[in-house]
Enzyme design. Structure first.
Site, short mmCIF file in Angstrom:
data_model
loop_
_atom_site.label_atom_id
_atom_site.label_comp_id
_atom_site.label_asym_id
_atom_site.label_seq_id
_atom_site.Cartn_x
_atom_site.Cartn_y
_atom_site.Cartn_z
CG HIS A 53 -34.63 9.71 -24.34
ND1 HIS A 53 -33.84 9.96 -25.43
CD2 HIS A 53 -35.18 8.48 -24.53
CE1 HIS A 53 -33.90 8.90 -26.24
NE2 HIS A 53 -34.71 8.00 -25.71
CB CYS A 97 -32.65 5.98 -24.26
SG CYS A 97 -33.02 5.25 -25.85
CG ASN A 105 -35.10 7.50 -29.53
OD1 ASN A 105 -34.02 7.92 -29.13
ND2 ASN A 105 -35.79 6.58 -28.89
#
Ligand code: UT7
Length: 336
Positions: free
Chosen positions: A263, A115, A293
């Site tokens: 993020h 991530c 995501n």
């Protein structure tokens, strides 16, 4: 020494929209749970046979970014590609981009870091430019999660969160060191490596030969595992720390932030950070509602959309921040 600056942004997401309702036909989940816990309403999942892969989506995003940068592909000196979902175990997709774009034989580096992959990739590109080694660096974040998720009730704590997509940025040399990327900040804490992990295939714990020999349908080691609450608790702390670290390094206070692009891990995490830093709604950009995501792709997709919507202007202080598997986390402070 130079600075680097972003001169072109692009993104690409697959056409196929998968709503929370669609997921509830695959597993025991529902729109209310997903919306309340994550903020996600839908995500894009690559349709098998569509030709979209981590590399091809990265190429599509990169073409847009290069065109908007107003440079020729042959001006690219180096490629950095961040992903946790490469088309092949090796080589990574950086070389596929070099070939697909028909760029001369420049270096291509693959960044893991999940991530926070895009933040790490930007830091690599920035430092190559700062030292004068390269002038124009193409940075890509792209992921195809959908082919590797456990889409049964067993995997619902992970599979409802993740989506597919790609984003790209072109960075170039900036001679005025008060502009562009002011600083990057990277961290890791490997003691928590297995709190968000995909074990197999790996050469340490689950060899391919083991998986083939066992042929066990109950084997979960080749699906991502996440200790959600533990990751959440660490994320809110580390996001805040690393944003503060970047501001302090540049003698900025939190009021200086014009746009925070976190993020896109979970809308609740972004809202927590927004509140903690006292930021108005127009100073934090979220699009997790539409895309879920997308790991290394989430920041470049969000940055591109924020820029396209006119939410980032010249002179703005833009902050990128990420946290994820590793654990790894980082931030980037930009004077746009
Ligand atoms: O991007 C990299 C970093 N990743 C993150 O930052 C993610 C961080 N973590 C999270 O975002 C949250 O922890 C999740 C969204 C993953 C989970 O939310 P939560 O509020 O922590 O839920 P939970 O895991 O504690 O689960 C609560 C309940 C459980 O049921 P019981 O044991 O209370 O009966 C789960 O089995 O919700 C159940 N559950 C679900 N129910 C419906 C878990 N997944 C689902 C689902 N649909 N998809």
């Amino acid at each position: 020494m130079y600075n680097s600056k972003i001169i072109g942004l692009g993104h690409y997401v697959p056409d196929n929209v998968v709503t929370n309702q669609d997921l509830s036909a695959m597993m025991d989940t529902n729109d209310a749970w997903i919306t309340e816990r994550t903020g996600i309403k839908e995500r894009r999942w690559v349709k098998p046979g569509s030709g979209d892969t981590t590399a091809t989506m990265g190429v599509k995003a990169a073409k847009i970014a290069i065109e908007r940068a107003g440079i020729d592909k042959d001006d690219i000196d180096f490629i950095v590609f961040a992903t946790l979902s490469p088309d092949m175990y090796f080589p990574g997709p950086g070389v596929q981009v070099q070939h697909a774009l028909g760029i001369k034989t420049v270096g291509a580096l693959d960044v893991r870091n999940q991530c926070s992959g895009f933040v790490y990739a930007i830091a690599v590109a920035d430092n190559f430019i700062k030292t004068g080694m390269y002038k124009n660096v193409l940075v890509i974040g792209s992921e195809v999660h959908s082919h590797g998720l456990d889409k049964t009730t067993r995997g619902r704590g992970v599979s409802v969160i993740f989506g597919d997509g790609a984003g790209a940025a072109v960075l170039t040399r900036e001679e005025d060191t008060s502009k562009g990327i002011l600083s990057t900040h990277l961290h890791s804490q490997g003691e928590h490596a297995e709190e968000l992990v995909l074990v197999a295939p790996g050469m340490g714990k689950r060899w391919v030969t083991d998986i083939l020999a066992d042929n066990n349908p109950d084997d979960e080691s080749y699906f991502p595992h996440m200790n959600g609450q533990f990751v959440f608790k660490n994320a809110v702390v580390r996001f805040s720390e690393v944003i503060m670290e970047g501001l302090t390094k540049n003698n900025l206070d939190k009021e200086a932030i014009d746009m925070l692009i976190p993020h896109q891990a979970n809308l609740r995490i972004a809202q927590f950070i927004q509140k903690k830093f006292g930021l108005d709604d127009d100073k934090v950009f979220n699009n997790i509602q539409k895309y879920g995501n997308t790991t290394a792709a989430s920041i470049p997709i969000a940055l591109t959309e924020a820029w396209q919507e006119g939410k980032i202007k010249e002179g703005d202080t833009v902050v990128l921040a990420a946290f994820g598997s590793g654990f790894t986390w980082g931030s980037v402070i930009i004077k746009w």
